[in-house]
Design a protein around this motif. Structure first.
Motif, mmCIF file in Angstrom:
data_model
loop_
_atom_site.group_PDB
_atom_site.id
_atom_site.type_symbol
_atom_site.label_atom_id
_atom_site.label_comp_id
_atom_site.label_asym_id
_atom_site.label_seq_id
_atom_site.Cartn_x
_atom_site.Cartn_y
_atom_site.Cartn_z
ATOM 1 N N VAL A 153 -51.270 -60.470 65.297
ATOM 2 C CA VAL A 153 -51.398 -61.647 64.435
ATOM 3 C C VAL A 153 -50.252 -61.644 63.445
ATOM 4 O O VAL A 153 -50.042 -60.653 62.731
ATOM 5 N N SER A 154 -49.503 -62.741 63.396
ATOM 6 C CA SER A 154 -48.411 -62.852 62.435
ATOM 7 C C SER A 154 -48.476 -64.209 61.760
ATOM 8 O O SER A 154 -48.345 -65.246 62.405
ATOM 9 N N SER A 155 -48.704 -64.186 60.457
ATOM 10 C CA SER A 155 -48.799 -65.419 59.686
ATOM 11 C C SER A 155 -47.514 -65.624 58.881
ATOM 12 O O SER A 155 -46.912 -64.654 58.398
ATOM 13 N N SER A 158 -46.656 -63.790 55.513
ATOM 14 C CA SER A 158 -47.817 -62.918 55.297
ATOM 15 C C SER A 158 -47.482 -61.745 54.383
ATOM 16 O O SER A 158 -48.384 -61.172 53.753
ATOM 17 N N GLU A 165 -53.812 -63.531 57.914
ATOM 18 C CA GLU A 165 -53.819 -62.466 58.921
ATOM 19 C C GLU A 165 -55.110 -61.658 58.841
ATOM 20 O O GLU A 165 -55.698 -61.308 59.871
ATOM 21 N N ARG A 169 -57.837 -61.252 61.780
ATOM 22 C CA ARG A 169 -58.216 -59.934 62.306
ATOM 23 C C ARG A 169 -59.738 -59.784 62.332
ATOM 24 O O ARG A 169 -60.301 -59.270 63.312
ATOM 25 N N CYS A 183 -51.698 -56.450 62.706
ATOM 26 C CA CYS A 183 -51.265 -57.512 61.791
ATOM 27 C C CYS A 183 -49.827 -57.261 61.361
ATOM 28 O O CYS A 183 -49.450 -56.119 61.081
#
Length: 667
Positions: A153-155, A158, A165, A169, A183
């Protein structure tokens, strides 16, 4: 329970699992010396079995109870990325620009083909740029194929606010508790959203692979009665626990070269040099050039590490690698120019030691009288044949090794067939044994391992069947290896000073001229000089470092146990962890914002922000360090303010504050 014999010296077992060989060294804690060492061929399909073979050798000299710690450097993560063997994984991009991400995706740069775009993300200040698309995210989780083993997960931004993120998760753990989740903000604090996404995706895809290896290593240790902490070498040369490496496997890329640089420094005493030094680490497949500073520490790269064409945010030692080693393929071009590498083949002497029919193949080539290169072909271990030609070749090799002429005997287009064989070798369908620098040393009588007859026959074939040309050929091969190394060492040194060879086309020609002149004349009009001590490590270093140092007019050192420097570096490595927190001004509303690993926090005054951040992060990073393997973590921190002068130099404004936390282990 049997009591430990206090007369026996305790110490640390270091292992460096390289591409060609796996090295082991037991480092005695009392006298700081290598008590026992071993070198065994790396079985890529069974790394745990390779370590088991090496341990059997070590334990002939060392008792299991003497081993107080077990440190491992491995190329497994690097190889898995380069060979595109990551486990199936999904990547969730939250708040990314769809066009930019799509272009990156089409270039196959993320490390996975399963990418989901979700609304959300933050701005540079950590404010929410768009609401997290939770419903779409949940729907994407439901659509993930059942074979997916990992998720990343990559926001967007972030590192300034990880809340999206962290929520993602939690949902993934709820929806798919069977998969491993990474993350982006957990792996790097630097900006660069695309690199951070790639880093997270690669890390996720590596987790099951590295977990299996470490589980196997634990089993091997238990089998031999070695019940001690297992530590892993990171790409910056520091050590982390096995538990940490299971969750952050991406941090082990370039683990082997990092261990070699630490080992070279220790064995050569480079920390006591009055100037910097250069590690010349030559292995079976590649040579690594690593520069050490005046304190003997490897330089760290300023950019993230690129591996297998994927750009990451993982910091590693500044290393320059090129295809040159003891097993580099030696041949002549059509113009009779001597070519060495970058491709690797099995040396003829080692291949013949395992398969005696290799000598017969070489004798057949001499009898034929029309071979230009001594290549013996084996059936490979990777890939599946495509087409009738490849099927015929694989079938013919199932009975044992053969020559190219024999394989092409009944083929109508033999020239095209030779090209196809090269392609099959690249894909791993077949393997080549050929003449190498190792064979040159063997044929000259400088190396007494394996089957020397095979090396002599290979040299005779490469020399065109002329006995009198064999010795000059072997000597030329060894000198050429030294000069190729010298050129790359010099190029790396100038590049570190900002010299751009792409804009100076004549620079390489000038370096080549200096080396060629040096090679041909005792009094050259132009000589190169390296302003560093040259430290040779790696199994073949003894054969080539003198010629390399001479070409560079450099002082050289070939320390004892140089052939297992990576294993020594693993053994003597230390724990280190660094984390940085950014504090930025809130221009519009006033005040300051701390961008913490678990969210943002605002303050009215900068000193309050700094003090509270320190009080918050010190216990957090101590806990993180203990998770990473530290027994008694000590935290130091440093504040760095960035300001700008405005109004013609009359007034200063605060741009940002970084607080750098460093953790060492005094346990």
């Amino acid at each position: 329970m049997e009591e430990f014999d206090s007369s026996l010296q305790r110490g640390i077992l270091g292992i460096d699992a390289g591409g060609t060989f796996t090295d082991l060294a037991f480092w005695g804690e009392k006298d700081g010396a290598v008590v026992a060492s071993a070198k065994t061929r790396t079985m890529h399909s069974d790394l745990a079995g390779t370590i088991r073979n090496g341990l059997e050798i070590i334990l002939k000299e060392v008792k299991p109870e003497q081993i107080k710690a077990f440190n491992l450097a491995t190329t497994l993560a690097t190889n898995a990325i380069v060979e595109n063997k990551l486990r199936p994984g999904a990547l969730f991009l939250i708040g990314y620009d769809r066009d930019i991400a799509d272009k990156y995706y089409r270039g196959k740069k993320f490390g996975t083909d399963l990418v989901y775009m979700i609304d959300g993300g933050h701005d540079p200040k950590g404010n929410e740029a768009a609401a997290f698309g939770e419903e779409a995210f949940r729907d994407s989780c439901d659509k993930m194929p059942p074979y997916v083993e990992t998720a990343a997960v990559s926001s967007f931004f972030s590192v300034r606010n990880p809340s999206h993120e962290l929520r993602a998760r939690d949902i993934l753990h709820e929806k798919r508790p069977d998969i491993h989740v990474t993350c982006g903000h957990e792996l790097a604090s630097e900006l660069d959203a695309l690199k951070r996404a790639t880093t997270a995706a690669l890390n996720a895809g590596l987790i099951p692979i590295v977990m299996e290896l470490l589980d196997s290593v634990e089993s091997v240790c238990a089998f031999f009665g070695i019940h001690v902490p297992i530590m892993i070498v990171r790409s910056d040369g520091s050590l982390v626990s096995m538990e940490w490496a299971r969750v952050h496997p991406i941090e082990t890329i370039l683990s082997g070269p990092a261990a070699s640089s630490i080992g070279a420094c220790y064995l050569a005493g480079a920390a006591n040099f009055s100037r910097g030094s250069c590690v010349f680490d030559i292995g079976g497949t590649t040579t690594d050039i690593i520069y050490l500073d005046g304190r003997g520490r490897p330089m760290l790269g300023t950019d993230g590490t690129t591996v297998g064409g994927h750009k990451t945010l993982i910091k590693s030692i500044d290393i320059y690698t090129f295809g040159l080693g003891g097993d580099s393929r030696v041949r002549f071009s059509k113009e009779r120019k001597l070519l060495i590498g970058p491709r690797r083949v099995m040396s003829l002497c080692s291949a013949a030691a395992d398969e005696p029919r290799v000598v017969g193949c070489l004798e057949d080539m001499i009898a034929d009288g029309n071979c230009r290169e001594p290549i013996v072909v084996f059936k490979g271990e990777r890939g599946c044949p495509s087409g009738k030609f490849e099927e015929r070749i694989v079938e013919a090799l199932s009975e044992g090794p053969s020559t190219i002429n024999r394989l092409m005997k009944n083929e109508r287009m033999s020239n095209m067939g030779v090209i196809q064989l090269e392609e099959m070798e690249e894909r791993g369908l077949i393997d080549y044994a050929g003449f190498t620098p190792t064979d040159a040393l063997t044929a000259m009588g400088r190396l007494g391992k394996w089957d020397g007859r095979a090396s002599e026959l290979g040299a005779l074939i490469l020399a065109g069947g002329e006995e009198k040309s064999v010795a000059p050929l072997c000597d030329a091969v060894c000198r050429r290896v030294s000069l190729i190394a010298a050129e790359n060492i010099f190029v790396k040194r100038l590049s570190a000073e900002g010299f751009d060879f792409s804009r100076n086309e004549g620079a390489l020609a000038l370096i080549d001229y200096a080396l060629d002149s040096h090679d041909a004349l005792s009094s050259s009009p132009l000589r190169l000089q390296l302003d560093r001590e040259l430290i040779g490590v790696g199994a073949p270093a003894w054969a080539f470092i003198a010629g390399t140092a001479d070409a560079l007019s450099a002082d050289l050192m070939l320390p004892e146990n140089a052939g297992v420097a990576g294993a020594v570096g693993s053994a003597v490595g230390t724990f280190f962890l660094r984390y940085a927190v950014l504090i930025t001004p809130l221009a519009a509303e006033g005040g300051y914002r701390a961008h913490l690993p678990f969210g943002i926090k605002d303050y009215e005054f900068i000193d309050n922000a700094v003090n509270d951040t320190i009080n918050t992060i010190v216990p957090w990073i101590k806990s993180r360090a203990m998770d990473a393997g530290a027994k008694n973590p000590t935290v130091t921190y440093k504040r760095e303010d960035t300001e700008a002068t405005i109004a013609g130099g009359i007034r200063k404004i605060h741009l940002s504050t970084h607080i750098f936390f460093d953790v060492s282990d005094n346990g």
